[in-house]
Design a protein around this motif. Structure first.
Motif, short mmCIF file in Angstrom:
data_model
loop_
_atom_site.label_atom_id
_atom_site.label_comp_id
_atom_site.label_asym_id
_atom_site.label_seq_id
_atom_site.Cartn_x
_atom_site.Cartn_y
_atom_site.Cartn_z
N ARG A 179 2.25 1.80 -3.41
CA ARG A 179 1.28 2.29 -4.39
C ARG A 179 0.97 3.76 -4.16
O ARG A 179 0.74 4.50 -5.11
CB ARG A 179 0.00 1.46 -4.33
CG ARG A 179 0.23 0.12 -4.93
CD ARG A 179 -1.02 -0.71 -5.04
NE ARG A 179 -0.69 -1.88 -5.80
CZ ARG A 179 -0.81 -3.13 -5.36
NH1 ARG A 179 -1.29 -3.35 -4.16
NH2 ARG A 179 -0.47 -4.14 -6.11
N ASP A 180 0.97 4.16 -2.89
CA ASP A 180 0.73 5.58 -2.63
C ASP A 180 1.89 6.41 -3.17
O ASP A 180 1.68 7.52 -3.64
CB ASP A 180 0.54 5.82 -1.13
CG ASP A 180 -0.83 5.32 -0.66
OD1 ASP A 180 -1.73 5.22 -1.52
OD2 ASP A 180 -0.98 5.02 0.53
N GLU A 226 0.84 -1.21 0.00
CA GLU A 226 0.00 0.00 0.00
C GLU A 226 0.87 1.25 0.00
O GLU A 226 0.61 2.21 -0.73
CB GLU A 226 -0.94 0.00 1.21
CG GLU A 226 -2.15 -0.90 1.04
CD GLU A 226 -2.99 -0.56 -0.20
OE1 GLU A 226 -3.47 0.58 -0.29
OE2 GLU A 226 -3.14 -1.43 -1.07
N PHE A 284 4.31 5.41 -5.64
CA PHE A 284 4.62 5.25 -7.06
C PHE A 284 3.39 5.31 -7.98
O PHE A 284 3.53 5.39 -9.19
CB PHE A 284 5.37 3.94 -7.30
CG PHE A 284 6.75 3.91 -6.72
CD1 PHE A 284 7.82 4.45 -7.43
CD2 PHE A 284 6.98 3.39 -5.46
CE1 PHE A 284 9.09 4.45 -6.89
CE2 PHE A 284 8.26 3.38 -4.92
CZ PHE A 284 9.32 3.91 -5.63
N VAL A 328 1.31 3.09 -8.90
CA VAL A 328 0.80 1.83 -9.44
C VAL A 328 1.07 0.69 -8.44
O VAL A 328 1.96 0.79 -7.62
CB VAL A 328 1.43 1.40 -10.78
CG1 VAL A 328 0.87 2.22 -11.91
CG2 VAL A 328 2.94 1.47 -10.73
#
Lengths: 577, 353
Positions: free
Chosen positions: B348-349, B345, B351, B353
């Motif tokens: 993803r925050d 998580e 990068f 994706v």
């Protein structure tokens, strides 16, 4: 098609026996079809719907899954990205495919067989292999196109960047346009020259006639193909994973993958997949509204004649367009992949000392699963294609002729799987059938079922388009002469649409043979397919062997398609009177 | 640590397609220890051992099975090779059906062992040969329920046509230098458990800021930890981050212009255990197999196919360095189990994706 074959309403009350005798076989078939669709589509999807409201573990009712699925901007963004990508890919596909279909079907353009081969090639090339090919061609730093551009212009900025939204949409379109091509071409093949002649007599030129008469007549095929490409794009997993992740573009399928990470959140994934179902419903309703207003009958009982339009000096520019599409969609990625499949190390480029047969030799003689996966693929795909075409034909016929009440519901069920991404469908099948009492996990049955369900929409759209083009008057003639419904279909309708059906069979066969996203979750050790094997190999970073496996897959599919074309070709030669 | 499923397996072996290079191994005149001899005599009566393995890929897996049979004539190793998840599933099905088929279970997912141990499904056995293993592998389960028999190594690499040895980064922190903007490639923790471990270690060592700074250099994000190797081969990117050593060495052996970098601040190691199943039908052969897997012959076999040696006396695979000479970093099982899902998580925050 608003009105259809008469239902044979009796004027007087009949005895029960007489009633039973008078039950149309169509009713029984309807029941059987409904049962099959229940197993293939409704039950796995119902399982998904139910689980979207369930708490994990306890199964208690909850709305939390929806809160989670739509609770983050990133998740909503992915939904938006998918829709945009679907629109862009479908739009580009129409631009690529419709002129080609028209040129091949209705003009004297040279080199039609080459076009036909490239179209098939683009379609046969699995999207994830094409995506790898395009990374080599249009990667911003090392892509061959960009290297050439830098060498030719001395500029530093790349000419093209595959890792972008437009790159992603174009790569998808370059592999999806054959769907529209095949739909539109088979529809155009049925349009007789009489209508064009009428326009010509009234003073319209070739272009006006094409734009005002010919293309509008095949509007249902264009629309149907576009919708299929749109839905296929938003359900695609491989290409967005390969190109979209480096481009930092998150779409619905890659987001769904995230919900299947440990700990698996099937419930949230189900909730997240629901808007896709809504989109299909909207699409199909829109298609209906658009098509219901007008008639598109182009094949009547009266023999029509088809003559190619003379293009004159325009022959070559038109051929040039087709050739360009062929070069970009097939030739260039194929050359790069073939180079890699015969390379010791593909990074070393084209040179004699880099050539080897080792990759093929390894797969054919020493790999434990390669040969097995080839057989599996051929067997699963042909069973799935046969089952899907038969199912789709029956459903499309019943729906088009409105033989029974709720026939439309069957049509909807047949069309619905297209928007269920392969990942989600695989999980639905897994949830419904993998565990005891059926315990189908790891068997061929669950894969074939998933393929049939997943590609039923292609077969269905194909059958619907074919049946729409046959006017009921021919069936009515047979029925007036005392033939039953089934006999009429067998003797009149089926022969008229045989070629379309063969095309549909090939379509389903090819997409099954390259299907990745649902297969990857359902294969067991003994039921590995070629596409999954390629995906596994690609994960190992062994690009030479990946390319060789892709090469084997392409050769096998091309041979089968060649055989199919030969069989369909005989039909081709016959004049239809 | 619920990680590295089918990907891990493939990374593990990564020897697909290594071909003619591998002939028969010359029979090694290695003396059996008295303990080994004793087990061998008992195992002869059992005749075979069944090994469910998700750690090594096809060729090294089968090579190990063959080498076992050659070292202990009269014994046969049935190598049932698959991904770790499938191996575990097969084992669970056996247990549900109350059939005992599996003697030895090897998975890249340490989570499996936590579960099996808790359920009392593992046999307690400490292989004597484990004492001669390299430091990092020697210490197995404190209760002797499983033993590390496989090591994945994740480090850096560069394309020698794009970067000179002097210029190449030396440590993980060197990657933050702006000169590597648009030059770096890395996998994704959502697809590769090893990348999750690597990112977790970076966070532990340098804080979340490390990843934020790395993002400024716009690394190309792939899926598996092997993706960057492919990108470097083609010259699309110059530096590969957290790449598996086996895949990279295989790639180098095929003539690709790559070089490994063992980061000065630590090479990421993902040890994976092997265990005997409690109701193993061939318990003595299983114990003998454990001795074999912790002994030198096993390491000799797998290093020929670019996997890491677990014995100090067995040289590393061609192009690699001995594990005892390099600084290894790894999270504890508990840290990984909790930290990796969180890391996805966070990643993803940062990068997108």
């Amino acid at each position: 098609m608003t009105d259809s074959a008469a239902m044979g309403a009796p004027g007087r009350p009949l005895s029960i026996q007489a009633r039973l005798r008078n039950i149309e076989p169509a009713t029984l078939i309807w029941v059987a079809l409904a049962a099959v669709l229940l197993v293939l589509v409704a039950y796995p999807m119902g399982k998904l719907l139910v689980s979207s409201f369930e708490t994990r573990g306890t199964g208690a009712f909850t709305l939390d899954n929806y809160m989670t699925a739509y609770g983050r901007a990133r998740y909503l963004e992915a939904l938006g990205n998918s829709l945009m990508l679907g629109l862009a890919a479908a739009g580009i596909s129409v631009v690529l495919a419709v002129p080609m279909a028209w040129a091949v079907s209705r003009t004297d353009m040279p080199g039609k067989s080459i076009v036909w081969i490239t179209v098939l090639g683009a379609f046969i090339l699995p999207p994830f292999l094409g995506a790898i090919g395009w990374i080599l061609l249009a990667g911003p730093n090392a892509g061959f196109l960009n290297q050439f551009w830098r060498w030719a212009t001395g500029l530093q900025a790349p000419l093209v960047n595959v890792y972008s939204f437009s790159g992603l949409a174009l790569v998808i379109a370059l592999h999806s346009f054959p769907l529209i091509f095949i739909f539109v071409k088979s529809a155009l093949d049925l349009v007789s020259s009489e209508m064009e002649d009428a326009a010509n007599i009234l003073g319209a030129g070739t272009w006006t006639t094409t734009l005002k008469i010919t293309l509008p007549l095949v509007w249902p095929a264009i629309l149907g193909g576009t919708i299929v490409v749109f839905l296929e794009t938003i359900a695609l997993f491989g290409t967005p994973a390969i190109i979209g992740i480096p481009a930092r573009i998150n779409v619905v399928t890659t987001q769904l993958w995230q919900f299947f990470e440990y700990p698996v959140r099937v419930e949230v994934a189900s909730a997240y997949a629901m808007p896709l179902l809504l989109i299909t419903v909207v699409m199909i309703l829109a298609q209906r509204l658009l098509l219901n207003r007008k008639g598109f009958v182009s094949q009547s009982g009266k023999g029509g004649e088809r003559r190619p339009t003379r293009l004159g000096p325009w022959r070559w520019p038109v051929f040039g367009w087709c050739a360009c599409v062929g070069i970009f969609s097939v030739a260039m990625p194929m050359i790069v992949l073939i180079q890699a499949s015969f390379a010791k190390g593909w990074g070393r480029g084209f040179s004699w000392d880099n050539l080897t047969l080792r990759n093929y030799e390894y797969l054919l003689f020493r790999h434990e699963m390669a040969i097995q996966s080839i057989w599996n693929t051929l067997i699963f795909s042909s069973i799935a294609a046969t089952a899907a075409v038969i199912l789709a034909l029956l459903i499309a016929y019943i729906a088009a002729r409105r033989l029974v009440p709720f026939a439309g519901a069957l049509g909807f069920l047949a069309m619905a799987p297209f928007v269920i991404p392969g990942i989600v469908m695989a999980i639905g099948f897994y949830a419904a059938y993998a565990s005891p009492p059926l315990a189908l996990y790891g068997t061929a049955a669950i894969i074939v079922m998933a393929f049939v369900a997943r590609f039923l929409p292609i077969a269905y759209a194909n059958s619907t388009a074919a049946i729409r083009a046959v006017h009921p008057e021919m069936e009515e003639a047979a029925r007036i002469l005392g033939s039953g419904r089934m006999r009429t279909v067998a003797k009149i309708t089926a022969p008229l649409i045989r070629k379309s059906l063969l095309g549909g069979w090939l379509l389903v066969f090819i997409v099954s043979a390259r299907e990745l996203s649902s297969a990857v979750f359902l294969v067991g050790p003994k039921t590995l397919t070629m596409a999954v094997l390629i995906y596994d190999l690609s994960e190992a970073g062994n690009f030479e062997v990946v390319a060789a496996m892709g090469g084997l897959m392409l050769v096998i599919t091309l041979v089968l398609v060649g055989v199919g074309m030969k069989l369909a070709g005989r039909d081709f030669m016959l004049r239809r009177d | 640590m619920t990680i590295i499923t089918r990907r891990g397996l493939l990374q593990a072996g990564a020897a697909l397609g290594t071909v003619g290079a591998m002939g028969r191994f010359p029979a090694l005149a290695q003396e059996m220890t008295p303990h080994e001899k004793q087990l061998y005599e008992a195992a002869k009566k059992e005749g075979e051992v069944t090994w469910y393995s998700g750690q090594l890929s096809a060729e090294p897996g089968e090579a190990v099975g063959k080498a076992f049979g050659e070292r202990y004539p009269g014994l046969k190793a049935n190598v049932i090779r698959s991904t770790s998840q499938v191996a575990f599933q097969r084992l669970s099905q056996d247990m549900r059906a109350r059939t005992a088929q599996c003697d030895i279970f090897s998975s890249t997912d340490s989570g499996h062992y936590g579960f099996l141990k808790k359920e009392g499904l593992l046999m307690k056995y400490r292989p004597k040969n484990a004492d001669g293993m390299i430091e990092a592998a020697r210490k197995g389960d404190p209760d002797d329920m499983f033993q590390t028999c496989y090591f994945g190594l994740y480090l850096m690499g560069y394309n020698t046509q794009k970067v000179s040895a002097a210029d190449a980064p030396k440590s993980w922190t060197d990657l933050l230098d702006p000169k590597w903007k648009d030059q770096i490639a890395v996998g994704h923790p959502g697809y590769s458990g090893a990348i999750g471990i690597w990112a977790l270690l970076m966070k532990q060592m340098y804080g979340v800021d490390y990843l934020k700074k790395l993002e400024r250099n716009k690394p190309q994000i792939g899926r598996s930890s092997m993706d960057p190797v492919t990108l470097m081969n083609g010259g699309e990117r110059a530096i590969g981050v957290a790449i598996p050593s086996a895949t990279t060495l295989l790639s180098i052996s095929r003539g690709n212009p790559l070089k490994l970098i063992y980061p000065t601040d630590g090479t990421v190691a993902t040890p994976a255990p092997t265990a005997i199943i409690a109701n193993a039908p061939h318990p003595n052969a299983a114990k003998l197999f454990m001795e074999f897997a912790t002994g030198p012959e096993y390491s000799r076999v797998i290093t020929k196919l670019f996997n890491e040696s677990l014995r100090p006396e067995v040289p590393p695979p061609v192009g690699g360095r001995p594990l005892n000479d390099i600084k290894l970093i790894m999270p504890t099982m508990e840290e990984a189990e909790k930290g990796v899902p969180e890391m996805r998580e966070v990643w993803r925050d940062i990068f997108g994706v």
